[in-house]
Each structure stands twice: as structure tokens, then as C-alpha cells.
Scaffold this motif. Structure first.
Motif, PDB file in Angstrom:
ATOM      1  N   VAL A 183      -8.249   1.412  -5.826  1.00  0.00           N
ATOM      2  CA  VAL A 183      -8.294   3.199  -5.624  1.00  0.00           C
ATOM      3  C   VAL A 183      -9.580   3.578  -5.990  1.00  0.00           C
ATOM      4  O   VAL A 183     -10.691   3.093  -6.350  1.00  0.00           O
ATOM      5  CB  VAL A 183      -7.356   3.689  -6.550  1.00  0.00           C
ATOM      6  N   GLU A 223       0.774  -1.174  -0.019  1.00  0.00           N
ATOM      7  CA  GLU A 223       0.254   0.080   0.023  1.00  0.00           C
ATOM      8  C   GLU A 223       0.792   1.300   0.002  1.00  0.00           C
ATOM      9  O   GLU A 223       0.515   2.187  -0.692  1.00  0.00           O
ATOM     10  CB  GLU A 223      -0.962  -0.245   1.220  1.00  0.00           C
ATOM     11  N   VAL A 240      -5.860   4.037  -0.866  1.00  0.00           N
ATOM     12  CA  VAL A 240      -5.725   2.960  -1.296  1.00  0.00           C
ATOM     13  C   VAL A 240      -5.936   1.481  -0.508  1.00  0.00           C
ATOM     14  O   VAL A 240      -5.973   1.882   0.523  1.00  0.00           O
ATOM     15  CB  VAL A 240      -3.947   2.952  -1.582  1.00  0.00           C
TER      16      VAL A 240
END
Length: 282
Positions: free
Chosen positions: A232, A208, A219
Motif C-alpha cells: 500500500v 486485492e 493496493v
């Protein structure tokens, strides 16, 4: 602490603000479970304003499921506000019931949190308060039950505050975290039934951080063994596609064999769909 307020708020939000103040003022002293997200931040900030620094302690759980940088974020935010703060270690990673990663994993995580918070609260003759909001009540959150069973209170729920209202109130107070993306524990990226391990949690954290480095506002990287599934916001999917080669290179360098992009976009609590009744939404 005098609250600094920006502009006017709606009548409904004002009523929620007043109910929150009333709920907090009924408590002589509080220990706030402080993750640094907007929910717990608003709760801690409001408690500080209502009760004063001698009656409020923000406590951040430091564990293997906490993303890198989050502990320091909590520390610096508390210092900025003059909010008494400390960190405590939680030991959920030593509990086999947590590691097996069943649908009740969150229960055992919150149980470990209460193991750490309750002794602090007892010493201070304080109530433990958590930043649970009204929207959370509709999701699969067994941790709420664990916290309630151990005596935690949910002042934001008592005030009738949902996520949108919390962000609006935080903006009204000028809190820099008002639009901060949620940062759930790293274990929430691991599908139910896949055993949690420190190695997997660190893998998610690194992945991440790598994806976030490409400029995305929020994210998630869901960990499916050799496959990383990137989420996303829908508005940023085109940017992810445009950088697909770089994203694949970044995540394969971290040990993944396959990298996929979820075209439905980021959905908090996505993996809970596996345990919610058919037709439920979160």
C-alpha cells in the motif's frame, strides 16, 4: 466534442497539449486501446475531441488478467463521454510463451492485444494507438516493442507527456479519472518464473479486492504461493499495521498461509527489479 477545461495550465503543458492534438489530427481514424486508466483515458478523450465520434473507437481487452470491475468502469466511462466503445476477448492465456511467465511475458500479452485490435483497425481503416507515456520508456516494458512491431502508435510519447503531465492535463479537462490509481494486469503480481494460471490470477484479484475493502487508496498483493505480500502507499502503512489482524484474517480466508506487508510501500512495477540491470530504477 467540446473539451471543458478548468483554469490555466503551464506553458510546457500547453505545448504538450498542442503536440498531442497535432499528432492525433494527422491520423484519419483511431482505435484506442482503452484500459480505463488515466493514460488511455486522456488519449481517448483527446482523440474524441480532435477527430469526433465517427473517427474514434475505444476498445477494452477483456481477459483473465483484467481485475474485477474494470470492464464495467470502461463501459460507463465511455458512455459518460459519448465515446464509441467495445470490448474484445484476448487469448494470451492460451499461449505457452505467456503462461511460462518469463521476463518477456508482457510482450506476449501485448501481442495478443494486437491480435484483437488490428482486425478492428483494418476494418475501420484506422491506426491503433496506445496510452504509453514517457515514463514508461524507462521501465521494463517488452509489450511496447510487441505493439510497435505490430504497428501501434504512441501519441502521448510523441507529445512528450509523462505521468504527472497526463494527470495534470486530465484534471484540467475535468476528467474524473485524473487521480485514479494505476491498475496493471493481474499477471504483474506473479513473480517471473512462476507459471501464470487462471486460478492464480483470480486469487490475486480476490485478495486485492479484499485489501482494498479496508479503505486503502491503492493496493498490490504480490502472490508468492502460500504467501501474500501486501503493498500500500507509504502514507498508509500505519493504517495497514493497525488493521494487521483483520488483513491476515481476510487473506488467510482466501487460502494464503502467510501474509506480509512490504514496508517499502507500493511500487508500481516492483517485480521488474528482478530483470532490470543493477543500478536501474523505475
Amino acid at each position: 466534442m467540446q473539451q471543458q477545461k478548468n483554469g490555466q495550465i503551464s506553458g510546457d503543458l500547453y505545448e504538450c497539449e498542442q503536440r498531442l492534438s497535432e499528432s492525433l489530427q494527422k491520423l484519419s481514424c483511431v482505435v484506442v486501446a482503452f484500459s480505463g486508466g488515466v493514460d488511455s483515458a486522456l488519449l481517448a478523450y483527446s482523440a474524441l475531441a480532435c477527430l469526433g465520434p465517427d473517427k474514434v473507437l475505444a476498445v477494452t481487452a477483456d481477459s483473465d488478467s483484467l481485475a474485477q470491475g474494470e470492464l464495467e468502469h470502461c463501459r460507463t466511462t465511455a458512455a459518460l463521454w459519448g465515446l464509441p466503445w467495445l470490448s474484445v476477448q484476448t487469448r494470451e492465456i492460451t499461449n505457452p510463451a505467456y503462461l511460462v511467465n518469463g521476463a518477456d511475458r508482457c510482450f506476449w500479452c501485448k501481442d495478443a492485444l494486437m491480435d484483437a485490435l488490428n482486425p478492428v483497425a483494418i476494418q475501420r481503416r484506422a491506426s491503433v494507438v496506445l496510452g504509453v507515456n514517457v515514463d514508461d520508456l524507462g521501465d521494463h516494458r517488452p509489450g511496447q516493442l510487441a505493439a510497435q512491431e505490430r504497428g501501434a502508435l504512441f501519441p502521448l510519447v510523441e507529445a512528450g507527456l509523462d505521468k504527472a503531465s497526463i494527470r495534470a492535463l486530465a484534471l484540467h479537462y475535468g476528467l474524473e479519472v485524473w487521480d485514479r490509481p494505476a491498475m496493471p494486469c493481474l499477471a504483474s503480481r506473479i513473480p517471473y518464473g512462476t507459471a501464470v494460471s487462471v486460478a492464480l490470477l483470480r486469487s490475486v484479484d480476490r485478495a486485492e479486492a479484499a485489501v482494498r475493502g479496508f479503505g486503502f487508496s491503492d493496493v498490490r498483493v504480490r502472490h508468492y504461493g502460500e504467501t501474500a505480500r501486501i503493498e500500500v502507499p507509504v502514507s498508509e502503512l500505519a493504517a495497514a499495521v493497525a488493521q494487521s489482524e483483520q488483513l491476515v484474517a481476510a487473506l488467510t480466508a482466501l487460502g494464503f498461509s502467510y501474509v506480509t506487508l512490504d514496508l517499502a510501500g507500493l511500487r508500481s512495477g516492483n517485480l521488474n527489479q528482478a530483470v532490470l540491470p543493477i543500478g536501474s530504477s523505475i
